[in-house]
Design a protein around this motif. Structure first.
Motif, short mmCIF file in Angstrom:
data_model
loop_
_atom_site.label_atom_id
_atom_site.label_comp_id
_atom_site.label_asym_id
_atom_site.label_seq_id
_atom_site.Cartn_x
_atom_site.Cartn_y
_atom_site.Cartn_z
N LEU A 39 68.57 14.92 28.78
CA LEU A 39 69.82 15.60 28.41
C LEU A 39 70.16 16.71 29.39
O LEU A 39 71.33 16.94 29.70
CB LEU A 39 69.69 16.16 26.99
N ILE A 53 71.07 18.65 19.53
CA ILE A 53 70.81 17.21 19.49
C ILE A 53 69.38 16.93 19.05
O ILE A 53 69.13 16.06 18.19
CB ILE A 53 71.09 16.58 20.86
N ARG A 57 68.20 15.04 15.60
CA ARG A 57 67.27 13.92 15.58
C ARG A 57 66.16 14.16 14.57
O ARG A 57 65.78 13.28 13.78
CB ARG A 57 66.67 13.69 16.97
N LEU A 101 77.95 11.24 26.09
CA LEU A 101 77.33 12.06 25.05
C LEU A 101 77.31 11.35 23.70
O LEU A 101 76.28 11.38 23.00
CB LEU A 101 78.07 13.39 24.94
N VAL A 105 73.96 10.80 21.41
CA VAL A 105 73.76 11.50 20.14
C VAL A 105 73.52 10.51 19.02
O VAL A 105 72.62 10.68 18.18
CB VAL A 105 74.98 12.40 19.83
N ALA A 108 70.04 9.06 19.37
CA ALA A 108 69.02 10.01 18.95
C ALA A 108 68.91 10.08 17.43
O ALA A 108 67.81 10.11 16.87
CB ALA A 108 69.32 11.39 19.53
N CYS A 109 70.06 10.09 16.76
CA CYS A 109 70.04 10.13 15.29
C CYS A 109 69.49 8.85 14.69
O CYS A 109 68.75 8.88 13.70
CB CYS A 109 71.45 10.40 14.76
#
Length: 411
Positions: A39, A53, A57, A101, A105, A108-109
């Motif tokens: 990142l 971020i 997560r 981005l 994101v 990651a989630c």
């Protein structure tokens, strides 16, 4: 309406579940520790956005554990575990293929949501398998949880090694490798996990909401959550201490190796000792060790660090005491959950426990994170910041004395 955890048609091997945890941790730690570097260096994000971020997560995993546990109780552990693997694979693919981005994101989630699906289901299956083992006069349920922790810790060591080997090829390759690890896990579990029988009725709020109708269990969750908050400080507060002592970030590697060695070598013996002493005595001791880990750093934080190896002592003391506290707390604490649950809705109970921890980590880091800014340089304020961190586990140690009183004479 009661929703009992769906029992498998044949016994689930605890070795399969522990091996799954090993594979899961290899896949996780091969990717996530390198996410922040990606990142910053590749997407050129600010530090605050990177922190947001990473926090999303973490919260998407811990905060969703309750739902994952409830889904496991409703649909059966096997299908939820397999779905969790699929979700994490999709998250890694988004991280590997996304160059903006938004997909990063989302990816990651999704890695967090995947863990929230399979982790409580795995733990609930292990609790049932451990109960059967204990009734057969074999290894106890607490000892199976300790063995489970050892396998997970091996994954914690091997995962970053795999990620480091691939880091030179770019983060996308690392993420693809992580996805590949979970594809292997998906295939193994698809063929090896016993099938579970689903329920005809629709998913309702009642099963998991019942976990909050037991005041003692709610108090236990609140007190337990300081363990997750404290152990999270290895990622937030430990680098601050390394900055104060003038140590390099490369010191993090040996310190995490120290934690892994302690767990691999001492987890099983300490679990047996803890079982003999009992939860009512061990849990307060474990939380006191967490508090002591922060106090040990506070004793040095006001003074300039030396120029020799001794500057690493506060950080080493913190890691050692935190790890010893974790080894005492986790097997015994998770072994108590079936007693609170009455062997019903185990997935929801384990999920609620992790969800409460996720909320505490999010709020605790937000409220006390600013205090750590004062600990970057030697000062009296630096010592006070560490004492603030020690307060939460200390309160939990006192609370566990009262909460676990009914288990004082339990074998």
């Amino acid at each position: 309406m009661h929703a009992h955890f769906s029992a498998p048609t044949k016994g689930t091997s605890p070795y399969l579940l522990a091996g799954s945890q090993l594979i899961f941790n290899i896949g996780f730690y091969a990717v996530v520790p390198f996410l922040a570097i990606f990142l910053r260096d590749d997407l050129l994000l600010s530090g605050s956005l990177i922190g947001l971020i990473i926090g999303l997560r973490t919260f998407s995993q811990q905060g969703m554990f309750l739902l994952g546990g409830a889904l496991a109780d409703r649909y059966g552990a096997r299908v939820i575990i397999l779905c969790g693997c699929l979700v994490r694979i999709s998250g890694y693919l988004l991280l590997a293929l996304g160059d903006a981005l938004t997909p990063v994101v989302l990816g990651a989630c999704l890695t967090g949501v995947g863990g929230a699906l399979f982790s409580p289901a795995i733990e609930a299956l292990l609790a049932k398998a451990g109960t059967e083992s204990e009734k057969a006069g074999k290894r106890s349920r607490a000892e199976w949880f300790a063995f489970f922790a050892i396998c997970g810790e091996l994954g914690t060591v091997l995962g970053p090694l795999l990620g480091s080997l691939l880091a030179g090829f770019g983060f996308q390759r690392v993420a693809l490798a992580g996805a590949g690890v979970f594809v292997i896990a998906l295939l193994v579990l698809f063929f090896c996990l016993p099938r579970t029988q689903g329920k005809a009725e629709t998913l309702q709020v009642l099963p998991w909401w019942k976990t909050f109708r037991n005041p003692r269990f709610v108090a236990f969750m609140l007190a337990w959550s300081s363990y997750l908050f404290s152990y999270n400080q290895l990622y937030l507060a430990l680098p601050v201490e390394l900055t104060r002592s003038g140590s390099s970030e490369k010191t993090l590697g040996p310190l995490f190796m120290l934690a892994s060695i302690l767990i691999i070598t001492l987890q099983m013996p300490l679990a047996r000792i803890a079982r003999r002493i009992g939860a009512a005595r061990i849990l307060p001791i474990g939380f006191a060790l967490l508090a002591a880990s922060f106090v040990s750093v506070s004793l040095f934080a006001a003074f300039p660090a030396t120029d020799n190896w001794q500057r690493h002592l506060p950080a080493a003391c913190m890691v050692t005491l935190l790890t010893l506290g974790q080894m005492l707390i986790v097997p015994v604490g998770k072994d108590l959950i079936p007693h609170f649950a009455g062997d019903q809705n185990l997935g929801a109970h384990y999920g609620a426990l992790s969800s409460m921890g996720g909320i505490t980590v999010l709020l605790g880091n937000f409220l006390l994170g600013g205090q750590l800014d004062n600990a970057l340089t030697p000062s009296v304020e630096a010592s006070i910041a560490w004492l603030w961190l020690a307060l939460l586990p200390l309160l939990s140690a006192l609370a566990m004395v009262v909460i676990c009183r009914p288990f004082l004479h339990r074998a």
